[in-house]
Design an enzyme around this catalytic site. Structure first.
Site, short mmCIF file in Angstrom:
data_model
loop_
_atom_site.label_atom_id
_atom_site.label_comp_id
_atom_site.label_asym_id
_atom_site.label_seq_id
_atom_site.Cartn_x
_atom_site.Cartn_y
_atom_site.Cartn_z
N THR A 25 0.83 -1.21 0.00
CA THR A 25 0.00 0.00 0.00
C THR A 25 0.86 1.24 0.00
OG1 THR A 25 -1.85 -1.06 1.14
CG2 THR A 25 -1.66 1.32 1.38
N THR A 74 -8.89 52.74 -4.49
CA THR A 74 -7.96 52.13 -3.54
C THR A 74 -8.54 52.33 -2.15
OG1 THR A 74 -6.70 54.20 -3.40
CG2 THR A 74 -5.93 52.54 -4.97
N SER A 112 -34.70 36.69 -2.99
CA SER A 112 -35.30 36.80 -1.66
C SER A 112 -36.67 36.16 -1.64
CB SER A 112 -35.42 38.28 -1.24
OG SER A 112 -36.12 38.41 -0.03
N SER A 113 -37.00 35.58 -0.51
CA SER A 113 -38.34 35.03 -0.32
C SER A 113 -39.33 36.07 0.17
CB SER A 113 -38.28 33.88 0.69
OG SER A 113 -37.84 34.36 1.96
N LYS A 130 -35.70 41.29 -5.97
CA LYS A 130 -34.30 41.28 -5.54
C LYS A 130 -33.55 40.15 -6.24
CE LYS A 130 -31.50 41.69 -1.35
NZ LYS A 130 -30.48 40.67 -1.57
#
Length: 480
Positions: free
Chosen positions: A141, A187, A318-319, A324
């Site tokens: 092995t 930046t 979205s629920s 969205k």
């Protein structure tokens, strides 16, 4: 269910009569119910194990230590497995104790029982061909498993490279498409100097391209194998010349430029190549995650964020909030990156924990690397197909931001000096006027000169420097 009875050092147990695996695999199945999956989920590993066993059988045949009829049957079985057959017979959990012994035994038994059928015998009739004495001859092995891990990692790594090239090419196309769109650079999340959206996307292409090179370099270190080392690297039980002969056959079977390690004792215990490769995968993950952070920021909004680019909508976001849409593809790539970073820590700890002549923790090393590679491959493909290819730019909005930005004054530094440019910026901020309006009011530059400096071309690729004479004319104190 009909069964056949097989025995090992612990005794006799029933095995399903139709199973190609045997007693050692059955015990491992009972002992290691860890991930809820099996090594069959990694086809490259199964194919690599079969390739190693095929090379070993050919080497043993060539060196006269395995009768040709048995060797031919083993080779035929190995070829079938590499072609995708018997995949469901590899049932041991990828995370296992024993340094990979259960995986090696699983391969030995499946190959042996299929070879027995090819020879015209029944499964389990090991007096004609034995899993350990014939399929595993001249092997342990400890050299079979890491060799198979390396070959499988190389195979999966090439798939990752193809996906990275696919992603880089998509970024290059977008860079060309957006090459004429000027925007404000940033930046520290603050307005900086202008650039083009094309320059921004070309940066992502370069980042991915750099990591293609790093992955290729790391994969080269996996081409050094310890096949022929047997138990600890001394080559005990292997016929003289076996390591070189087996490696030559394995090169031909896999098409890979595999090389026998110069010191097999070192190669059997050292997992440094896996650490290097895993660290490279982490580098890929970190940079992909940074790119996806940018994409989420640049597309934030649509009205209360940066809203510079539009990601293709993929699902309701979205629920509860109608309309969205979320940046779900970059988000899932971020999560894959987090996983890969964690996998690299696992590889690091497992490699460090090795003791003396063997690392017992190579199963978790292989499992971590395989998951990282396959998930990064899927991430690159999904990011390309479901996100990058469909990105559009809000060009008019970007131009308006540039025209109102204070950062454009920076391009005037070489021409009016830093001190005067600072005064212009402060006046523009205080009054709400544009940089152009303030510069013209102060008569710091002629209108045509200012227009040329603040043109889209100059803003994206500004002049490298102005002469000291021009700066001195405006503000002698700024001349060093």
């Amino acid at each position: 269910m009909s069964t056949r009875t097989e025995h090992d050092l612990l005794g006799w147990i029933p095995v399903p009569a139709g199973a190609y695996y045997g007693v050692h695999t059955a015990r491992a199945k009972e002992n290691f119910n860890i991930t809820g999956s099996s090594i069959a989920q990694f086809p490259a590993l199964i194919s690599s194990l079969a390739a190693v066993k095929q090379a070993a059988a050919l080497a043993n045949r060539d060196l006269g230590s395995l009768e040709s009829g048995r060797a031919d049957a083993i080779v035929a079985a190995c070829i079938e497995i590499q072609e995708g057959r018997l995949r469901g017979e590899f049932i041991v959990d990828p995370v296992q104790g024993g340094a990979g012994t259960s995986t090696n035994m699983n391969a030995n038994e499946v190959i042996a029982n299929r070879a027995l059928e090819i020879m015209g015998h029944n499964k389990g009739e090991y007096r004609y061909l034995h899993p350990n004495e014939d399929v595993n001859r001249s092997q342990s092995t400890n050299d079979v498993y890491p060799t198979a891990l390396k070959i499988a990692s190389i195979t999966a790594g090439h798939e990752l490279l193809a996906a990275m090239t696919y992603l880089r090419t998509a970024f290059e196309r977008k860079a060309e498409e957006f090459s004429g769109i000027v925007k404000v650079g940033r930046t520290q999340l603050q307005d900086a100097v202008p650039m083009t959206l094309g320059q921004e996307f070309s940066t992502y292409a370069v980042m991915v391209g750099e990591d293609e090179l790093r992955v290729s370099e790391a994969l080269r270190h996996l081409h050094e194998i310890n096949l022929g080392a047997t138990a600890i690297g001394t080559g005990i039980t292997a016929t003289s010349g076996y390591a070189a002969t087996a490696c030559e056959h394995l090169r031909r079977i896999t098409g890979l430029d595999l090389q026998t390690a110069p010191n097999l004792i070192e190669a059997t215990q050292d997992c440094g190549a896996f650490v290097l490769y895993s660290g490279t995968l982490k580098r890929v993950a970190v940079k992909l995650s940074k790119i996806c952070n940018d994409l989420r920021l640049l597309s934030s909004g649509p009205r209360a964020g940066l809203a510079e680019i539009n990601l293709p909508p993929r699902q309701a976001g979205s629920s509860i909030m109608p309309g969205k849409v979320n940046p779900v593809i970059p988000e899932v790539v971020n999560q894959i990156a987090f996983e890969v970073i964690g996998n690299d820590l696992t590889v690091t700890m497992a490699a460090e924990a090795g003791q003396l002549q063997l690392n017992a923790f190579e199963p978790i090393i292989g499992y971590s690397i395989f998951r990282s590679t396959s998930h990064l491959t899927a991430a690159c493909t999904a990011l390309t197909d479901l996100c990058i290819n469909g990105i559009t730019a809000n060009e008019a909005y970007l131009r308006a931001q540039v025209e109102s930005s204070i950062g454009t004054v920076t391009v005037l530094n070489p021409f009016i000096g830093y001190t005067e440019a600072t005064a212009v910026a402060q006046e523009a901020l205080r009054s709400g006027k544009t940089i152009t309006e303030v510069v013209l009011e102060k008569a710091l530059l002629a209108p045509e000169e200012l227009a040329a400096l603040l043109s889209p071309e100059s803003l994206a690729t500004p002049p490298k420097a102005a002469s000291a004479e021009i700066i001195q004319r405006v503000d002698p104190q700024t001349v060093s």
